[in-house]
Design a protein around this motif. Structure first.
Motif, PDB file in Angstrom:
ATOM      1  N   ALA A 271      82.965   7.053  72.021  1.00 51.16           N
ATOM      2  CA  ALA A 271      82.354   6.598  73.273  1.00 51.16           C
ATOM      3  C   ALA A 271      81.069   7.372  73.536  1.00 51.16           C
ATOM      4  CB  ALA A 271      83.327   6.802  74.433  1.00 51.16           C
ATOM      5  N   THR A 272      80.264   6.826  74.425  1.00 48.39           N
ATOM      6  CA  THR A 272      79.097   7.555  74.910  1.00 48.39           C
ATOM      7  C   THR A 272      79.538   8.417  76.078  1.00 48.39           C
ATOM      8  OG1 THR A 272      77.611   5.754  74.273  1.00 48.39           O
ATOM      9  CG2 THR A 272      76.793   7.344  75.886  1.00 48.39           C
ATOM     10  N   LEU A 273      79.488   9.723  75.887  1.00 50.46           N
ATOM     11  CA  LEU A 273      79.998  10.637  76.908  1.00 50.46           C
ATOM     12  C   LEU A 273      78.940  10.909  77.965  1.00 50.46           C
ATOM     13  CD1 LEU A 273      81.829  13.207  74.591  1.00 50.46           C
ATOM     14  CD2 LEU A 273      82.825  11.286  75.840  1.00 50.46           C
ATOM     15  N   PRO A 274      79.360  11.087  79.213  1.00 50.05           N
ATOM     16  CA  PRO A 274      78.389  11.377  80.281  1.00 50.05           C
ATOM     17  C   PRO A 274      77.823  12.784  80.126  1.00 50.05           C
ATOM     18  CG  PRO A 274      80.634  11.547  81.103  1.00 50.05           C
ATOM     19  CD  PRO A 274      80.747  11.024  79.707  1.00 50.05           C
ATOM     20  N   PRO A 275      76.695  13.069  80.786  1.00 51.64           N
ATOM     21  CA  PRO A 275      76.142  14.433  80.742  1.00 51.64           C
ATOM     22  C   PRO A 275      77.157  15.451  81.271  1.00 51.64           C
ATOM     23  CG  PRO A 275      74.586  12.896  81.738  1.00 51.64           C
ATOM     24  CD  PRO A 275      75.885  12.159  81.606  1.00 51.64           C
ATOM     25  N   LYS A 276      77.048  16.679  80.795  1.00 51.88           N
ATOM     26  CA  LYS A 276      77.952  17.719  81.253  1.00 51.88           C
ATOM     27  C   LYS A 276      77.738  17.997  82.736  1.00 51.88           C
ATOM     28  CE  LYS A 276      78.706  20.152  76.893  1.00 51.88           C
ATOM     29  NZ  LYS A 276      78.644  21.463  76.175  1.00 51.88           N
ATOM     30  N   VAL A 277      78.836  18.244  83.427  1.00 51.25           N
ATOM     31  CA  VAL A 277      78.790  18.518  84.862  1.00 51.25           C
ATOM     32  C   VAL A 277      78.439  19.986  85.086  1.00 51.25           C
ATOM     33  CG1 VAL A 277      80.173  18.616  86.965  1.00 51.25           C
ATOM     34  CG2 VAL A 277      80.465  16.705  85.376  1.00 51.25           C
ATOM     35  N   ASP A 278      77.608  20.246  86.079  1.00 48.67           N
ATOM     36  CA  ASP A 278      77.270  21.622  86.445  1.00 48.67           C
ATOM     37  C   ASP A 278      78.437  22.226  87.223  1.00 48.67           C
ATOM     38  OD1 ASP A 278      76.178  24.025  87.205  1.00 48.67           O
ATOM     39  OD2 ASP A 278      74.685  23.169  88.567  1.00 48.67           O
ATOM     40  N   LEU A 279      79.096  23.200  86.628  1.00 49.31           N
ATOM     41  CA  LEU A 279      80.265  23.829  87.242  1.00 49.31           C
ATOM     42  C   LEU A 279      79.960  25.210  87.808  1.00 49.31           C
ATOM     43  CD1 LEU A 279      82.944  22.962  84.513  1.00 49.31           C
ATOM     44  CD2 LEU A 279      82.513  21.739  86.661  1.00 49.31           C
ATOM     45  N   THR A 280      78.733  25.634  87.752  1.00 45.67           N
ATOM     46  CA  THR A 280      78.421  27.015  88.109  1.00 45.67           C
ATOM     47  C   THR A 280      78.728  27.315  89.575  1.00 45.67           C
ATOM     48  OG1 THR A 280      76.127  26.389  88.549  1.00 45.67           O
ATOM     49  CG2 THR A 280      76.623  27.238  86.364  1.00 45.67           C
ATOM     50  N   GLU A 281      79.131  28.552  89.815  1.00 43.10           N
ATOM     51  CA  GLU A 281      79.411  29.053  91.151  1.00 43.10           C
ATOM     52  C   GLU A 281      78.365  30.106  91.523  1.00 43.10           C
ATOM     53  OE1 GLU A 281      81.771  28.497  93.541  1.00 43.10           O
ATOM     54  OE2 GLU A 281      82.615  26.821  92.389  1.00 43.10           O
ATOM     55  N   PRO A 282      77.923  30.141  92.775  1.00 44.14           N
ATOM     56  CA  PRO A 282      77.004  31.196  93.196  1.00 44.14           C
ATOM     57  C   PRO A 282      77.711  32.554  93.225  1.00 44.14           C
ATOM     58  CG  PRO A 282      77.752  29.928  95.091  1.00 44.14           C
ATOM     59  CD  PRO A 282      78.268  29.220  93.880  1.00 44.14           C
ATOM     60  N   ARG A 283      76.959  33.600  93.056  1.00 45.50           N
ATOM     61  CA  ARG A 283      77.523  34.949  93.148  1.00 45.50           C
ATOM     62  C   ARG A 283      78.006  35.192  94.569  1.00 45.50           C
ATOM     63  NH1 ARG A 283      76.180  40.528  94.027  1.00 45.50           N
ATOM     64  NH2 ARG A 283      77.003  41.864  92.353  1.00 45.50           N
ATOM     65  N   GLN A 284      79.250  35.597  94.718  1.00 45.35           N
ATOM     66  CA  GLN A 284      79.801  35.837  96.050  1.00 45.35           C
ATOM     67  C   GLN A 284      79.353  37.201  96.545  1.00 45.35           C
ATOM     68  OE1 GLN A 284      83.980  34.876  96.539  1.00 45.35           O
ATOM     69  NE2 GLN A 284      84.178  36.217  98.325  1.00 45.35           N
ATOM     70  N   GLU A 285      78.801  37.231  97.752  1.00 42.56           N
ATOM     71  CA  GLU A 285      78.238  38.468  98.297  1.00 42.56           C
ATOM     72  C   GLU A 285      78.985  38.978  99.522  1.00 42.56           C
ATOM     73  OE1 GLU A 285      76.044  39.975  96.712  1.00 42.56           O
ATOM     74  OE2 GLU A 285      74.880  38.542  95.542  1.00 42.56           O
ATOM     75  N   LYS A 286      79.982  38.231  99.979  1.00 38.80           N
ATOM     76  CA  LYS A 286      80.702  38.624 101.185  1.00 38.80           C
ATOM     77  C   LYS A 286      82.161  38.197 101.065  1.00 38.80           C
ATOM     78  CE  LYS A 286      80.585  38.043 106.224  1.00 38.80           C
ATOM     79  NZ  LYS A 286      79.901  37.349 107.360  1.00 38.80           N
ATOM     80  N   GLU A 287      83.047  39.101 101.472  1.00 40.02           N
ATOM     81  CA  GLU A 287      84.476  38.770 101.437  1.00 40.02           C
ATOM     82  C   GLU A 287      84.769  37.576 102.344  1.00 40.02           C
ATOM     83  OE1 GLU A 287      88.191  41.627 101.607  1.00 40.02           O
ATOM     84  OE2 GLU A 287      87.630  41.035 103.646  1.00 40.02           O
ATOM     85  N   GLN A 288      85.661  36.702 101.866  1.00 43.90           N
ATOM     86  CA  GLN A 288      86.090  35.544 102.641  1.00 43.90           C
ATOM     87  C   GLN A 288      87.564  35.695 102.999  1.00 43.90           C
ATOM     88  OE1 GLN A 288      84.054  31.672 101.020  1.00 43.90           O
ATOM     89  NE2 GLN A 288      84.898  32.751  99.265  1.00 43.90           N
ATOM     90  N   ARG A 289      87.920  35.351 104.238  1.00 45.48           N
ATOM     91  CA  ARG A 289      89.321  35.405 104.676  1.00 45.48           C
ATOM     92  C   ARG A 289      89.688  34.086 105.344  1.00 45.48           C
ATOM     93  NH1 ARG A 289      91.962  41.137 105.954  1.00 45.48           N
ATOM     94  NH2 ARG A 289      90.673  42.457 104.608  1.00 45.48           N
ATOM     95  N   PHE A 290      90.847  33.567 104.951  1.00 48.86           N
ATOM     96  CA  PHE A 290      91.340  32.311 105.495  1.00 48.86           C
ATOM     97  C   PHE A 290      92.835  32.440 105.773  1.00 48.86           C
ATOM     98  CE2 PHE A 290      87.877  31.367 102.562  1.00 48.86           C
ATOM     99  CZ  PHE A 290      87.033  30.569 103.342  1.00 48.86           C
ATOM    100  N   SER A 291      93.325  31.593 106.667  1.00 47.99           N
ATOM    101  CA  SER A 291      94.768  31.538 106.926  1.00 47.99           C
ATOM    102  C   SER A 291      95.198  30.087 107.006  1.00 47.99           C
ATOM    103  CB  SER A 291      95.135  32.273 108.219  1.00 47.99           C
ATOM    104  OG  SER A 291      94.532  31.643 109.328  1.00 47.99           O
ATOM    105  N   LYS A 292      96.465  29.864 106.741  1.00 50.43           N
ATOM    106  CA  LYS A 292      96.998  28.506 106.690  1.00 50.43           C
ATOM    107  C   LYS A 292      98.417  28.518 107.242  1.00 50.43           C
ATOM    108  CE  LYS A 292      98.193  24.951 103.258  1.00 50.43           C
ATOM    109  NZ  LYS A 292      98.231  24.612 101.803  1.00 50.43           N
ATOM    110  N   ASP A 293      98.693  27.628 108.182  1.00 50.69           N
ATOM    111  CA  ASP A 293     100.046  27.507 108.729  1.00 50.69           C
ATOM    112  C   ASP A 293     100.938  26.751 107.752  1.00 50.69           C
ATOM    113  OD1 ASP A 293      99.262  28.818 111.029  1.00 50.69           O
ATOM    114  OD2 ASP A 293      98.939  26.966 112.179  1.00 50.69           O
ATOM    115  N   ASP A 294     102.178  27.191 107.639  1.00 54.93           N
ATOM    116  CA  ASP A 294     103.158  26.525 106.778  1.00 54.93           C
ATOM    117  C   ASP A 294     104.412  26.283 107.599  1.00 54.93           C
ATOM    118  OD1 ASP A 294     105.127  25.827 104.893  1.00 54.93           O
ATOM    119  OD2 ASP A 294     104.146  26.973 103.312  1.00 54.93           O
ATOM    120  N   LYS A 295     104.658  25.005 107.904  1.00 46.77           N
ATOM    121  CA  LYS A 295     105.774  24.658 108.794  1.00 46.77           C
ATOM    122  C   LYS A 295     107.133  24.905 108.156  1.00 46.77           C
ATOM    123  CE  LYS A 295     105.834  19.782 107.379  1.00 46.77           C
ATOM    124  NZ  LYS A 295     105.684  18.366 107.821  1.00 46.77           N
ATOM    125  N   LEU A 296     107.178  25.079 106.844  1.00 49.79           N
ATOM    126  CA  LEU A 296     108.462  25.267 106.156  1.00 49.79           C
ATOM    127  C   LEU A 296     108.705  26.711 105.717  1.00 49.79           C
ATOM    128  CD1 LEU A 296     108.383  22.054 103.914  1.00 49.79           C
ATOM    129  CD2 LEU A 296     109.569  22.381 106.092  1.00 49.79           C
TER     130      LEU A 296
END
Length: 483
Positions: A271-296
């Motif tokens: 097959a003719t394959l599509p161009p490669k996808v850009d997967l790069t991530e930016p350099r993280q410069e600050k801590e990230q904090r998240f929370s998530k409720d779990d009903k169970l």
């Protein structure tokens, strides 16, 4: 279903569509290793600095068909069985936007019939010939494998070629599998305490690039929106020989296997394959904090994740050894500090590509993470403080040669465990990944030497750059159910 096909310590399938046989289960059970590690003498605890023994070598023959199919042959006469694995270079990361979960949905479609095999007949063919099989979807590939008596190798090659050549893509099959996948999401994520934590959750919080950060299992509305044209286009684009690697491991004659491969696969058009996808991530410069409720959930949980060095760099191998020191096994620094000394939890889990693979079978940005469920009277900040202290000790006090030698021994042992797991599938997994992503399946025989190049100074450099708090994401689970 959050563990992976080939973690260092266990085997199971997080996003598997089909399981046949007693050795695999999508309920999260972990079959024990069924063969001894190869070359047992090489796994003895000999310090790496004085080791003289020759490293274990996996037989590797590698070539490519004219239509682009990569082929890896690795004979092993240990037992009269053969493992056939085919890996397609399509995973969660490059599935279409607004079609989240589509790569996984399509994995299910591959069992709905082909030109010469009706619906579910592929499974029956393997089972009635005394074999087992499975399929799974990961960050960067979708794989299918069968483990059968050696004299049934040709049958398996014919069957895999038949469905690569063309699927029976119908609206009935699509509608049916949309329902199956949606039910799988509900059973294994939405209706489970800590469902998707942290293997499904953490990439969505830690990453910025949509390809690395969307819901890999799929939003229910996106799964409903998939149509027949989507399926046909996806198959034609990604399930082609020039986007795949075929691996055979076990008791077979390479010359005969080549004849069969040529007979069944050579005329499948590329097959003719599509161009490669850009997967790069930016350099993280600050801590990230998240929370998530779990009903169970009845207890809080915490996960932390750090962005990894680029794959195959010196720092990448250093992180593999730091992983052994910090989180792998009951002698690890975090297990000792959080479980043994303070009793905050009964276990600490994690690693590189944890829950969805191992440190070798991916091809893009990755996280090193750890997670634990802990007591209600323990604060999240106290856990993070312990993590910081243990990492800081390594940074300031340095890595001794003794610590490095022990990490090398643990890494070598886990690598040999991977190679020997599940009747040769562990070996096939590495060979297919290295063929797909590096065009070099013989990398399997170079890993030990790469880890041995790591120095204490390189490990400290890696700690400073990659285990800094500003490179970290923290996710906490707030329990909503009564204990």
């Amino acid at each position: 279903m959050r563990n992976n096909l080939l973690l260092i310590q266990q085997i199971s399938v997080p996003l598997a569509g089909i399981v046949v046989g007693a050795l695999l289960a999508i309920t999260g059970c972990s079959p024990k290793t069924v063969t001894n590690p190869p070359n047992n003498a090489a796994t003895q605890a000999t310090p790496a600095s004085t080791e003289k023994a020759t490293a274990y070598q996996v037989p590797v023959e590698y070539y490519t068909l004219d239509n682009g199919l990569k082929v890896v042959l690795s004979p092993d006469k240990t037992a009269p069985i053969a493992t056939v694995a085919i890996y397609y270079n399509i995973g969660f990361r490059i599935e279409p936007k607004n079609r989240t979960g589509f790569a996984h949905l399509f994995e299910h479609m591959m069992f709905q019939g082909s030109q010469n095999l009706g619906k579910m007949e592929f499974i029956q063919l393997v089972q009635k010939n005394g074999g087992i099989l499975n399929g799974s979807t990961r960050f960067d590939f979708t794989n299918y494998f069968q483990i059968v008596p050696a004299h049934k190798l040709e049958t398996m090659l014919w069957a895999e070629a038949d469905r690569m050549r063309g699927l029976n893509i119908t609206q009935e099959n699509l509608t049916n599998q949309q329902g199956v996948v949606k039910n799988e999401v509900k059973v294994n994520v939405l209706n489970q305490p800590y469902g998707g934590f942290p293997w499904l959750d953490m990439p969505q919080y830690a990453n910025k690039n949509w390809h690395n950060a969307h819901n890999f299992y799929g939003d229910l509305k996106d799964l409903d929106a998939a149509n027949l044209d989507d399926v046909k286009s996806f198959f034609k684009t990604y399930y082609s020989p020039n986007n795949a690697a075929l691996v055979i491991v076990g008791d077979f004659e390479p010359s005969q296997a080549k004849t069969w491969i040529n007979q069944y696969f050579k005329d499948i058009p590329q097959a003719t394959l599509p161009p490669k996808v850009d997967l790069t991530e930016p350099r993280q410069e600050k801590e990230q904090r998240f929370s998530k409720d779990d009903k169970l959930a009845t207890k809080p949980a915490l996960a932390f994740a750090y962005h990894m060095p680029d794959k195959n760099t010196p720092e990448y191998y250093a992180m593999g050894l730091l992983d052994q020191i910090l989180i792998q096994g009951q002698d690890s620094r975090l297990y000792q500090a959080l479980v043994q000394e303070r009793g905050y939890s009964g276990s600490v889990d994690g690693g590189i590509n944890s829950g969805l693979g191992n440190m070798f079978n991916y091809n893009g940005p990755m996280l090193w993470d750890g997670s634990l469920i802990y007591d209600n009277n323990v604060s999240a900040d106290s856990i993070i403080a312990v993590v910081d202290r243990e990492i800081k000790k390594l940074e300031t006090q340095g890595i001794t040669q003794e610590m490095l030698d022990l990490a090398l021994i643990k890494m070598r042992s886990s690598l040999y465990d991977q190679i020997s797991q599940l009747y040769g599938f562990g070996k096939a997994d590495l060979l297919a990944s290295f063929a797909l992503f590096d065009n070099d399946p013989n990398r399997i025989n170079k890993l030990e030497s790469e880890f041995k190049k790591v120095t204490p100074a390189l490990m400290q450099k890696t700690i400073r750059e990659y285990l800094r708090p500003t490179n970290r994401t923290i996710l906490t689970i707030n329990p909503q159910a009564k204990s």
